[in-house]
Write a protein that holds these residues in place. Structure first.
Motif, PDB file in Angstrom:
ATOM      1  N   THR A  50       0.829  -1.206   0.000  1.00 51.60           N
ATOM      2  CA  THR A  50       0.000   0.000   0.000  1.00 51.60           C
ATOM      3  C   THR A  50       0.862   1.254   0.000  1.00 51.60           C
ATOM      4  OG1 THR A  50      -1.693  -1.183   1.211  1.00 51.60           O
ATOM      5  CG2 THR A  50      -1.795   1.206   1.327  1.00 51.60           C
ATOM      6  N   ILE A  51       1.873   1.281   0.873  1.00 50.78           N
ATOM      7  CA  ILE A  51       2.723   2.477   0.957  1.00 50.78           C
ATOM      8  C   ILE A  51       3.549   2.617  -0.324  1.00 50.78           C
ATOM      9  CG2 ILE A  51       4.586   3.622   2.243  1.00 50.78           C
ATOM     10  CD1 ILE A  51       1.887   3.617   3.671  1.00 50.78           C
ATOM     11  N   THR A  52       3.981   1.482  -0.899  1.00 52.98           N
ATOM     12  CA  THR A  52       4.714   1.547  -2.166  1.00 52.98           C
ATOM     13  C   THR A  52       3.850   2.241  -3.223  1.00 52.98           C
ATOM     14  OG1 THR A  52       5.871  -0.489  -1.614  1.00 52.98           O
ATOM     15  CG2 THR A  52       5.892   0.146  -3.925  1.00 52.98           C
ATOM     16  N   CYS A  53       2.576   1.829  -3.312  1.00 52.16           N
ATOM     17  CA  CYS A  53       1.675   2.442  -4.294  1.00 52.16           C
ATOM     18  C   CYS A  53       1.491   3.932  -4.020  1.00 52.16           C
ATOM     19  CB  CYS A  53       0.306   1.769  -4.268  1.00 52.16           C
ATOM     20  SG  CYS A  53       0.349   0.087  -4.872  1.00 52.16           S
TER      21      CYS A  53
ATOM     22  N   ALA B   4       3.469   5.943  -2.407  1.00 55.18           N
ATOM     23  CA  ALA B   4       4.714   6.686  -2.622  1.00 55.18           C
ATOM     24  C   ALA B   4       5.001   6.825  -4.119  1.00 55.18           C
ATOM     25  CB  ALA B   4       5.868   5.999  -1.912  1.00 55.18           C
ATOM     26  N   LEU B   5       4.555   5.841  -4.924  1.00 55.32           N
ATOM     27  CA  LEU B   5       4.706   5.972  -6.374  1.00 55.32           C
ATOM     28  C   LEU B   5       3.765   7.047  -6.904  1.00 55.32           C
ATOM     29  CD1 LEU B   5       4.872   2.236  -7.503  1.00 55.32           C
ATOM     30  CD2 LEU B   5       6.695   3.930  -7.724  1.00 55.32           C
ATOM     31  N   ALA B   6       2.589   7.149  -6.257  1.00 61.74           N
ATOM     32  CA  ALA B   6       1.594   8.109  -6.710  1.00 61.74           C
ATOM     33  C   ALA B   6       1.985   9.541  -6.351  1.00 61.74           C
ATOM     34  CB  ALA B   6       0.232   7.768  -6.116  1.00 61.74           C
ATOM     35  N   ALA B   7       2.786   9.708  -5.291  1.00 63.49           N
ATOM     36  CA  ALA B   7       3.132  11.056  -4.846  1.00 63.49           C
ATOM     37  C   ALA B   7       4.653  11.207  -4.758  1.00 63.49           C
ATOM     38  CB  ALA B   7       2.476  11.332  -3.482  1.00 63.49           C
ATOM     39  N   PRO B   8       5.314  11.292  -5.923  1.00 64.29           N
ATOM     40  CA  PRO B   8       6.788  11.291  -5.912  1.00 64.29           C
ATOM     41  C   PRO B   8       7.410  12.533  -5.270  1.00 64.29           C
ATOM     42  CG  PRO B   8       5.948  11.552  -8.153  1.00 64.29           C
ATOM     43  CD  PRO B   8       4.766  11.272  -7.292  1.00 64.29           C
ATOM     44  N   HIS B   9       6.630  13.602  -5.078  1.00 60.05           N
ATOM     45  CA  HIS B   9       7.200  14.798  -4.453  1.00 60.05           C
ATOM     46  C   HIS B   9       7.175  14.723  -2.935  1.00 60.05           C
ATOM     47  CE1 HIS B   9       7.538  17.024  -8.189  1.00 60.05           C
ATOM     48  NE2 HIS B   9       6.360  16.503  -8.523  1.00 60.05           N
ATOM     49  N   VAL B  10       6.511  13.728  -2.400  1.00 57.91           N
ATOM     50  CA  VAL B  10       6.334  13.651  -0.948  1.00 57.91           C
ATOM     51  C   VAL B  10       7.333  12.650  -0.354  1.00 57.91           C
ATOM     52  CG1 VAL B  10       4.661  13.052   0.856  1.00 57.91           C
ATOM     53  CG2 VAL B  10       3.899  14.215  -1.227  1.00 57.91           C
ATOM     54  N   SER B  11       7.890  12.993   0.817  1.00 54.57           N
ATOM     55  CA  SER B  11       8.800  12.057   1.495  1.00 54.57           C
ATOM     56  C   SER B  11       7.992  11.063   2.325  1.00 54.57           C
ATOM     57  CB  SER B  11       9.752  12.809   2.429  1.00 54.57           C
ATOM     58  OG  SER B  11      10.518  13.717   1.684  1.00 54.57           O
ATOM     59  N   PHE B  12       8.369   9.803   2.249  1.00 51.06           N
ATOM     60  CA  PHE B  12       7.675   8.761   3.016  1.00 51.06           C
ATOM     61  C   PHE B  12       8.685   7.968   3.831  1.00 51.06           C
ATOM     62  CE2 PHE B  12       4.712   9.461  -0.411  1.00 51.06           C
ATOM     63  CZ  PHE B  12       3.463   9.207   0.128  1.00 51.06           C
ATOM     64  N   ARG B  13       8.280   7.627   5.049  1.00 53.02           N
ATOM     65  CA  ARG B  13       9.084   6.702   5.828  1.00 53.02           C
ATOM     66  C   ARG B  13       8.133   5.684   6.438  1.00 53.02           C
ATOM     67  NH1 ARG B  13      13.026   6.965   9.920  1.00 53.02           N
ATOM     68  NH2 ARG B  13      11.850   8.398  11.206  1.00 53.02           N
ATOM     69  N   LEU B  14       8.457   4.399   6.267  1.00 51.02           N
ATOM     70  CA  LEU B  14       7.595   3.361   6.859  1.00 51.02           C
ATOM     71  C   LEU B  14       8.429   2.529   7.825  1.00 51.02           C
ATOM     72  CD1 LEU B  14       5.054   1.503   7.058  1.00 51.02           C
ATOM     73  CD2 LEU B  14       5.911   0.300   5.038  1.00 51.02           C
ATOM     74  N   ILE B  15       7.946   2.439   9.058  1.00 52.47           N
ATOM     75  CA  ILE B  15       8.643   1.646  10.067  1.00 52.47           C
ATOM     76  C   ILE B  15       7.746   0.450  10.409  1.00 52.47           C
ATOM     77  CG2 ILE B  15       9.770   1.719  12.344  1.00 52.47           C
ATOM     78  CD1 ILE B  15      10.851   4.003  10.837  1.00 52.47           C
ATOM     79  N   VAL B  16       8.257  -0.758  10.211  1.00 53.50           N
ATOM     80  CA  VAL B  16       7.482  -1.964  10.510  1.00 53.50           C
ATOM     81  C   VAL B  16       8.128  -2.662  11.701  1.00 53.50           C
ATOM     82  CG1 VAL B  16       6.741  -4.208   9.629  1.00 53.50           C
ATOM     83  CG2 VAL B  16       6.768  -2.234   8.104  1.00 53.50           C
ATOM     84  N   ASP B  17       7.403  -2.772  12.777  1.00 54.53           N
ATOM     85  CA  ASP B  17       7.919  -3.390  14.011  1.00 54.53           C
ATOM     86  C   ASP B  17       9.304  -2.839  14.374  1.00 54.53           C
ATOM     87  OD1 ASP B  17       5.654  -5.061  14.353  1.00 54.53           O
ATOM     88  OD2 ASP B  17       6.436  -6.386  12.792  1.00 54.53           O
ATOM     89  N   GLY B  18       9.453  -1.531  14.331  1.00 52.15           N
ATOM     90  CA  GLY B  18      10.692  -0.880  14.752  1.00 52.15           C
ATOM     91  C   GLY B  18      11.779  -0.847  13.685  1.00 52.15           C
ATOM     92  N   ARG B  19      11.527  -1.481  12.522  1.00 53.67           N
ATOM     93  CA  ARG B  19      12.548  -1.530  11.471  1.00 53.67           C
ATOM     94  C   ARG B  19      12.112  -0.645  10.306  1.00 53.67           C
ATOM     95  NH1 ARG B  19      14.185  -5.117   7.384  1.00 53.67           N
ATOM     96  NH2 ARG B  19      12.122  -6.039   7.365  1.00 53.67           N
ATOM     97  N   GLU B  20      13.030   0.225   9.865  1.00 53.90           N
ATOM     98  CA  GLU B  20      12.687   1.105   8.750  1.00 53.90           C
ATOM     99  C   GLU B  20      12.712   0.298   7.451  1.00 53.90           C
ATOM    100  OE1 GLU B  20      14.229   5.272   8.219  1.00 53.90           O
ATOM    101  OE2 GLU B  20      15.329   4.244   6.622  1.00 53.90           O
TER     102      GLU B  20
END
Ligand code: ADP
Ligand code: MG
Length: 595
Positions: A179-182, A184-200
């Motif tokens: 979901t976040i990949t999609c 982030a592809l849709a909004a290339p000007h925006v910075s995204f960070r996803l942390i899953v169970d404490g791991r980036e």
């Protein structure tokens, strides 16, 4: 008699409605991040734990909300984006029904912290709202940086039926990564960070000269690097931009296709078909090319409401869109590298693989007869190969080898020498690999590489491969993760050596071949064999003589299996009698047609 029909209470109504909007943790994440994008955020942090069921927290630097709006935001059908039904046609924002927050609040514990910009101060006056199962618990004032943080804990805590149908936390995490990949592809000007169970697992910034290309490359890695095709096509009211991977990377599922229409990640079968059609014969039948494309059209010609979660899109004039997409993609594929035709693109694919090692098998020394000088007569008749002790491959036509059996035939060769054999090379390769998998299954003989093979993949792929590591080990792979999106293949089962290993590993993870619940040995071997053949280097039609000989060699080595793993014949035998009948049938057909 007592009354049987009664009104549901509002909490039950909300919970039922919530289930339609928020069915899995990934849809909660999607709604929250879309709200952040609609709020103009340029920096979004997403943290999840236990596949999102324990905690989902989305922090943005968007416009924020004042106290009254924070309270209003969690009411059903409350939205700042839509006022009249006519607005729907022109809508550019992601959410518009005003249902998402109300639904999330109905089925979890939510804390919203939001602050609007106030002067130049770092910390602005902020509101903190706490709600549980649809009820507001508290609203207090505090100070916070401009933007909104929404923390969702214990998702589905009061919907046991929904909890029962959740997938495993690791599967839900994978869906959230996708979901976040999609997004982030849709909004290339925006910075995204996803942390899953404490791991980036995802960290992409929005600053770049070519934001779309670099966003695709940093998220989807290998197939989209230097040899991908750039698509850039603009025409009145239509624009298509992005990257298409070389058709050698095509997959047997559509999992590597990312389509963004007017900023929204959606799927559209008709666009998938149009892109496939542009590839022509360069992409195998049954394969789906990989792409990440932004399509921009006047919003009034799009209907995104076909799917309740807005995942599927329809166009007012499907044919017009399909034609323009096909034209843009063809231009990118065949215009760019000076390929004059599709067939020349195709021939550049048959990268030869190493020739088979000589063995003692009497049938292994296949010969390929090459026409020598161009004949001066219209036809030449070659002397029959009467004395040969091994079969002769007379020609390879597309995927089919034409074989003359040896006169001195071995006991197991499937056809007598006075006939011709038409061998389907791809089907035969599947039969061979299936046999090898079945004979070898436990344990696989692993060969360790002197030089391990490193490969990069997308975050989603990395998470799937990590999940599959123990299963990959079972079929002979030695793979070590050496970075969040990088693996090192240190060894593989001997039988897997002549293929594009990284692609094979990614493909079998995508298709869930190893982890499928119903993965009985035989079904698994069948699907592995099919994926193997799809990944085999140089197995693109027309198959080169060199590859054909390798396949024939392995076929002989396994005693000429006659059927593919699905029971389809690998070859057809034509005796001179049957050839004559065949010719006669043609004549009958011809006679019928002309009468
Ligand atoms: P919708 O997005 O369909 O309007 P939601 O329930 O998702 O409905 O959100 C309701 C409203 O809450 C939005 O219209 C918006 O005004 C406000 N809102 C939600 N999330 C945020 C956010 N992160 N930043 C600013 N406003 C938000
Ligand atoms: Mg919304």
């Amino acid at each position: 008699m007592s009354q049987r029909i009664h009104h549901l209470d509002s909490l039950t109504i909300d919970q039922i409605a919530a289930g339609e909007v928020i069915d899995v943790p990934a849809s909660c994440v999607k709604e929250l991040v879309e709200n952040s994008l609609d709020a103009g955020a340029t920096d979004i942090l997403i943290e999840i734990s236990l596949g999102g069921r324990e905690r989902i927290c989305v922090t943005d630097n968007g416009c924020g909300m004042g106290r009254e709006d924070v309270i209003a935001s969690i009411e059903r059908y409350s939205t700042s984006k839509l006022r009249h039904i006519d607005d729907l046609e022109r809508l550019y924002s992601k959410g518009f029904r005003g249902e998402a927050l109300a639904s999330i609040v109905a089925i979890s514990h939510v804390t919203i912290t939001s602050a609007e910009k106030s002067g130049e101060a770092q910390l602005c006056p902020a509101t903190v709202l706490v709600a549980e199962g649809g009820q507001i618990c508290s609203v207090v004032e505090t100070k916070a940086p401009q933007g909104t943080t929404i923390e969702v804990a214990s998702l589905f805590f009061n919907v046991p039926a929904r909890r029962k149908f959740l997938k495993s936390p690791s599967k839900d995490s994978q869906d959230i990564i996708k979901t976040i990949t999609c997004l982030a592809l849709a909004a290339p000007h925006v910075s995204f960070r996803l942390i899953v169970d404490g791991r980036e697992v995802i960290s992409v910034t929005g600053e770049s000269d070519q934001p779309l290309y670099s966003r695709i490359r940093s998220l989807l890695k290998e197939p989209f690097q230097a040899d991908a095709f750039e698509v850039h096509h603009e025409k009145e009211g239509f624009s298509l931009c992005g990257l298409i991977a070389d058709p050698r990377n095509a997959r047997s599922t559509r999992s590597g296709q990312y389509l963004i229409v007017n900023g929204r990640s959606v799927s559209s079968l008709s666009i998938s078909y149009a892109i496939k059609a542009a590839f022509g014969s360069t992409c195998d039948e049954g394969k789906h090319p990989l792409f990440a494309l932004h399509l921009t059209l006047d919003p009034s010609v799009i209907d995104v409401n076909v799917h309740p979660q807005k995942k599927e899109v329809r166009f007012a004039d499907e044919e017009w869109v399909r034609m323009l997409v096909q034209e843009s993609v063809s231009e990118a594929l065949f215009g760019k590298r000076g390929f004059s035709s599709q067939s020349s693109l195709c021939s550049s694919f048959s990268s030869p693989i190493s020739a088979p090692e000589p063995s003692d098998d009497p049938f292994s020394s296949w010969r390929y007869v090459e026409a020598e000088e161009p004949p001066s007569l219209p036809f030449i008749i070659e002397k029959p190969h009467e004395t040969v002790s091994s079969p002769v491959c007379l020609a390879v036509i597309g995927d089919v080898a034409l074989i003359q059996p040896a006169k001195k035939r071995g006991a197991s060769f499937p056809v007598p020498y006075d006939s011709l054999l038409l061998l389907d090379l791809k089907q035969t390769m599947r039969a061979v690999i299936f046999k090898e998998l079945e004979n070898n299954s436990q344990p696989f003989l692993t060969e360790l590489f002197l030089i391990p093979i490193p490969f990069d993949c997308s975050v989603q792929e990395a998470s799937m491969i990590t999940h599959d590591l123990p299963l990959l080990e079972k079929i002979g792979f030695v793979i070590r993760p050496i970075g969040p999106q990088t693996f090192l293949i240190e060894g593989a089962a001997k039988l897997f050596l002549d293929i594009d290993l990284p692609k094979f590993i990614i493909d079998i993870s995508y298709e869930g071949i190893l982890s499928a619940k119903e993965a009985v040995q035989e079904a698994r071997s069948k699907r592995l064999a099919t994926t193997y053949v799809a990944t085999m280097k140089g197995l693109h039609s027309p198959i080169s003589n060199e590859i054909a000989l390798i396949i024939l060699d392995r076929w002989a080595h396994h005693d000429f299996p006659p059927l593919s793993p699905d029971g389809l014949p690998c070859f057809s035998q034509m005796t001179s009698v049957s050839l004559k009948e065949w010719i006669a049938k043609g004549a009958v057909l011809h006679a019928k047609r002309s009468s």
